[in-house]
Design a protein around this motif. Structure first.
Motif, short mmCIF file in Angstrom:
data_model
loop_
_atom_site.label_atom_id
_atom_site.label_comp_id
_atom_site.label_asym_id
_atom_site.label_seq_id
_atom_site.Cartn_x
_atom_site.Cartn_y
_atom_site.Cartn_z
N PRO B 135 -1.46 0.39 -10.53
CA PRO B 135 -1.07 0.04 -9.16
C PRO B 135 -0.95 1.31 -8.31
O PRO B 135 -0.51 2.35 -8.79
CB PRO B 135 0.30 -0.63 -9.33
CG PRO B 135 0.81 -0.14 -10.64
CD PRO B 135 -0.37 0.21 -11.49
N THR B 136 -1.38 1.23 -7.06
CA THR B 136 -1.25 2.38 -6.17
C THR B 136 -0.46 1.98 -4.94
O THR B 136 -0.29 0.80 -4.65
CB THR B 136 -2.62 2.89 -5.70
OG1 THR B 136 -3.31 1.78 -5.12
CG2 THR B 136 -3.42 3.48 -6.82
N LEU B 137 0.02 2.99 -4.23
CA LEU B 137 0.71 2.74 -2.97
C LEU B 137 -0.11 3.34 -1.85
O LEU B 137 -0.75 4.37 -2.01
CB LEU B 137 2.10 3.38 -3.00
CG LEU B 137 3.10 2.72 -3.94
CD1 LEU B 137 4.39 3.52 -3.98
CD2 LEU B 137 3.38 1.29 -3.54
N ARG B 138 -0.11 2.68 -0.73
CA ARG B 138 -0.82 3.24 0.42
C ARG B 138 0.03 3.03 1.65
O ARG B 138 1.04 2.32 1.62
CB ARG B 138 -2.17 2.53 0.60
CG ARG B 138 -1.99 1.06 0.93
CD ARG B 138 -3.31 0.39 1.27
NE ARG B 138 -3.08 -1.02 1.57
CZ ARG B 138 -2.89 -1.48 2.80
NH1 ARG B 138 -2.90 -0.66 3.82
NH2 ARG B 138 -2.67 -2.78 3.01
N LYS B 139 -0.40 3.66 2.74
CA LYS B 139 0.31 3.47 4.01
C LYS B 139 -0.38 2.35 4.78
O LYS B 139 -1.53 2.02 4.53
CB LYS B 139 0.26 4.77 4.81
CG LYS B 139 1.06 5.86 4.15
CD LYS B 139 1.42 6.93 5.16
CE LYS B 139 2.59 7.74 4.62
NZ LYS B 139 3.15 8.62 5.61
N TYR B 140 0.36 1.80 5.73
CA TYR B 140 -0.25 0.79 6.61
C TYR B 140 -1.34 1.44 7.45
O TYR B 140 -1.20 2.58 7.89
CB TYR B 140 0.79 0.21 7.55
CG TYR B 140 1.68 -0.83 6.94
CD1 TYR B 140 1.16 -2.03 6.46
CD2 TYR B 140 3.05 -0.63 6.88
CE1 TYR B 140 1.99 -2.98 5.91
CE2 TYR B 140 3.89 -1.58 6.33
CZ TYR B 140 3.35 -2.76 5.85
OH TYR B 140 4.16 -3.70 5.30
#
Lengths: 274, 512
Positions: B135-140
């Motif tokens: 899983p990765t996180l990103r910005k809007y």
């Protein structure tokens, strides 16, 4: 209700008279001398002499350089200190803020000679950098106070709101605290840059031969060589430079004043000549 | 708190309780602001924390938001202990009292502030070595942010205001921006700290309805702090009445209004007549020397009680109507828009009465009250109790002062004793110097024929007392107790805790 018998403006009269005698009149004199030849006639000679002498350019550049370096170092030292002092943990202890102000209570010349002895003790000879150390030491409070004021008066709920919206400490600082303290920074810069630009006593005492500045030259022209016309012309040029910087500073303040921080109201602009 | 415990068991599996506050205490510089509070909040509810200023309601809210850490106790959000989690990591957003809109950002950027910082789940990435999906996180993205901000602006009715400077907005508009900024992050809980306090009356009424609509449309839990009882009654699903850092009552607006748990709640929620009475028998209460029927039972015979009668529940009749034995004289009458508010003096108590029919000042009236309009409450306290020390031959220390008492049992100096002082044995003096110790008047309730007054002494313990005089809050007074008013008993230390804690014992009944 009783009708007011006189205008409140009357209380400003004493200051207006004082400033007429001690500010406006001397300025007019400077202007008159700058455009007056040895024979007493109107002339541009003095300006021509100033502009044709390359050492003057060097001196002005060096002076600006010293003022800029001093201002930058003051800002780098003062901002973190102001930030710590303004944090809720410390701001109950006024004593800490006082520590930075107390040196100002001492005679300035005394302070400089004391610093010189200290520097000599650790083997720092009179030099350009010794002069910078002296300048920073002397003008640090003028940078510290406006920044401290703008930080301490900042509504703490802005920081809380930022943290509430997901901002960590670093993000909150760069997105909220720092931008809102910009008016304080600009006041600080002006309050350090202006006087350092025209000061010469510190560089005289600590700078040795390396750090002669334009202020020193004006002193020589007036005091030793008695060439008042030349000195006045140089002073006038200095004045124009200071005004340009001041106007630029005010324009930047006004632009960031849209941010209308409560701490913004202290963009005091002024210069001390020593 | 029995009601909550039962509900907790039932709802535990369904995550029914979104917030649980367990035995939370907050002490600031030796002052206990929140005292051992426990409370649970149901998902989707509009809960109001109601109380006078300084009662601890805002501190409780700030602890839920994470700006304060409880001195004791813990806070759970969806069964997860969040007590030590900083505010920026809690899925909770706040609408601040003075909005706290960032002055250097325009409306759009204020609302987008949280979105720009937020991290959301991105495309899962394949790990090069193991080939697993991580899983990765990103910005809007900019477009996502614009869409969300515009939707939030629409919810609060400020479409097209994005580029405006926040300082150019009116109070009501700033309020809406503050709400938009908080809801755009889709928090699990929205906290509102007296958000309507700075608005004028008309604006406030409008925003009340609007907030209620926003709550209904979003379906998220609202925790709302106010000192305005009317606001609380209009908007809430549930009201938590707080006083002195202690929860006084939790209930629906109707329950709080109709059945206040104690004199404080009755006094704080709306106009009311609070008076003292005696339970003659089940369903019979006596006050103002007359016996009335009521709907309460289960009290001891002749037990002293507090009772509440709402002004609109009293019916006035002309003298001689024979409807009631209780008579009084109208001493003032004020028209309040829809009805008249009259003060009727029965000689024992001055009743406030609201009626659409006016009776002229000085006219004699009879009045009747339906049994279900008389609400009976156990008296909270009747006696002050202190665990303290005998300081001399016939003196004992109470709240930092040496009071004389009748030492016929021969207590010795230094002996630990339990001291009881009945409420009606304490006298107050105008001049602090005339009293043995000094204190400030904390609260005062008119109980019919006398006032019940709370006095904060200088060593932080409170005295309760009954007096015929009216005192103003914060008045500085002296406290005198005649020797015969102090009952001293031998005190046997049984419990470690009691050694240090000296309390005013609560003879509490119905309080939570």
């Amino acid at each position: 209700m009783k009708k007011r018998a006189f205008d409140k403006g009357i209380f400003a009269f004493p200051y207006m008279i004082l400033s007429a005698i001690f500010i406006i009149f001397p300025l007019v004199l400077v202007l008159v001398y700058a455009f007056r030849g040895v024979d007493g006639k109107f002339t541009f000679d003095n300006f021509a002499q100033v502009f044709t002498n390359p050492t003057n350019y060097m001196l002005i550049l060096k002076t600006i350089g010293i003022a800029l370096i001093t201002t930058a170092i003051c800002l780098l030292i003062a901002y973190p200190v102001a930030f710590v002092l303004a944090s809720s943990h410390f701001n109950k202890h006024t004593i800490l803020a006082l520590l930075f102000i107390i040196p100002m209570w001492m005679n300035f010349v005394l302070r400089m000679y004391a610093l010189q002895s200290l520097l000599n003790m650790i083997n720092v000879k009179d030099s350009f950098w010794a002069a910078i150390i002296g300048m920073v030491y002397d003008y640090l409070p003028f940078m510290l106070l406006p920044i401290y004021t703008s930080l301490v008066n900042m509504d703490k709920s802005y920081v809380e709101a930022s943290r509430d919206l997901g901002g960590g400490d670093v993000q909150t600082f760069f997105r909220i605290t720092f931008p809102l303290s910009v008016p304080g920074i600009i006041s600080g810069i002006l309050m350090v840059f202006m006087p350092t630009f025209s000061s010469y006593a510190i560089t005289d005492i600590l700078g040795g031969t390396e750090a002669s500045v334009i202020g020193g030259k004006i002193n020589t022209l007036f005091g030793e060589r008695l060439t008042w016309g030349l000195g006045s012309a140089l002073s006038f040029i200095l004045l124009v430079i200071v005004i340009v910087v001041m106007v630029a500073g005010n324009l930047i303040t006004r632009a960031s004043n849209k941010a209308k921080s409560d701490a913004a109201d202290n963009s005091i602009v002024g210069g001390r000549i020593r | 708190m029995a009601e909550n415990t039962v509900a907790l068991k039932a709802g535990a599996e369904k995550f029914d309780k979104i917030i649980e506050i367990r035995n939370v205490t907050k002490v600031f510089d030796d002052v206990t602001v929140v005292d051992d509070m426990s409370l649970s909040i149901k998902r989707g509810d509009f809960v109001t924390l109601l109380g006078p200023s300084g009662c601890g309601k805002t501190t409780l809210l700030r602890m839920i938001a994470g700006f304060e850490t409880p001195t004791k106790g813990s806070i759970f959000l969806e069964k997860q202990d969040v007590t030590a989690i900083p505010p920026h990591k809690r899925p909770i957003n706040t609408v601040f009292q003075k909005y706290a809109l960032f002055p250097h950002l325009n409306v759009y950027n204020n609302i987008a502030f949280g979105l720009k910082l937020a991290k959301v789940d991105g495309e899962p990435k394949k790990d090069k070595k193991t080939g697993e999906l991580k899983p990765t996180l990103r910005k809007y993205t900019k477009d996502e942010i614009r869409g969300k901000v515009e939707r939030a602006l629409k919810i609060v009715g400020l479409e097209g205001y994005g580029s405006r400077d926040v300082n150019s907005l009116s109070g009501g508009q700033q309020q809406r921006v503050a709400i938009a900024r908080a809801i755009v992050l889709e928090p699990k809980v929205l906290l509102l700290d007296e958000p309507l306090g700075a608005l004028d009356l008309k604006m406030r009424k409008e925003m009340q309805i609007e907030l209620k609509n926003i709550h209904r449309n979003l379906g998220i839990t609202f925790v709302y702090v106010t000192h305005d009882q009317e606001e609380a009654l209009t908007m809430s699903d549930k009201i938590v009445v707080i006083n002195d850092g202690v929860i006084q009552q939790i209930g629906t607006p109707k329950k709080i209004y109709d059945e206040p748990a104690n004199a404080f709640v009755a006094d704080f929620i709306g106009e009311s007549n609070i008076l003292s009475g005696t339970m003659i028998a089940d369903f019979k209460v006596s006050f103002c020397d007359k016996i009335f029927e009521c709907e309460d039972k289960g009290f001891a015979k002749n037990e002293k009680v507090d009772l509440v009668i709402r002004p609109e529940d009293i019916k006035l009749h002309k003298q001689g109507s024979g409807k009631s034995e209780l008579q009084g004289k109208v001493i003032s009458s004020v028209f309040k828009g829809t009805d008249y508010e009259m003060i009727v003096d029965t000689g024992m108590y001055e009743f406030t009465v609201q009626s659409t029919k006016e009776f002229p000042v000085d006219s004699l009236v009879e009045f009747s009250v339906e049994p279900n309009a008389i609400h009976i409450m156990k008296k909270l306290r009747t006696i002050n109790t202190f665990i303290t020390t005998v300081t001399g031959e016939n003196t004992v220390e109470i709240c930092g002062g040496d009071f004389e008492f009748d030492n016929s049992f021969g207590f010795e100096k230094g002996e630990r004793v339990r001291v009881s002082v009945p409420f009606d044995k304490i006298e107050l003096t105008d001049d602090e110097a005339d009293g043995v110790i000094g204190g400030n008047i904390g609260q005062s309730y008119y109980k019919g024929a006398y006032y019940q007054v709370q006095v904060y002494t200088d060593d932080d313990r409170d005295f309760y007392l009954d007096t015929h005089d009216e005192w103003d809050i914060d008045d500085r007074v002296g406290i005198v107790i005649p020797p015969q008013g102090i009952i001293v008993e031998k005190y046997v230390e049984t419990d470690e805790e009691e050694k240090t804690e000296e309390t005013t014992e609560e003879v509490s009944g119905e309080s939570e």
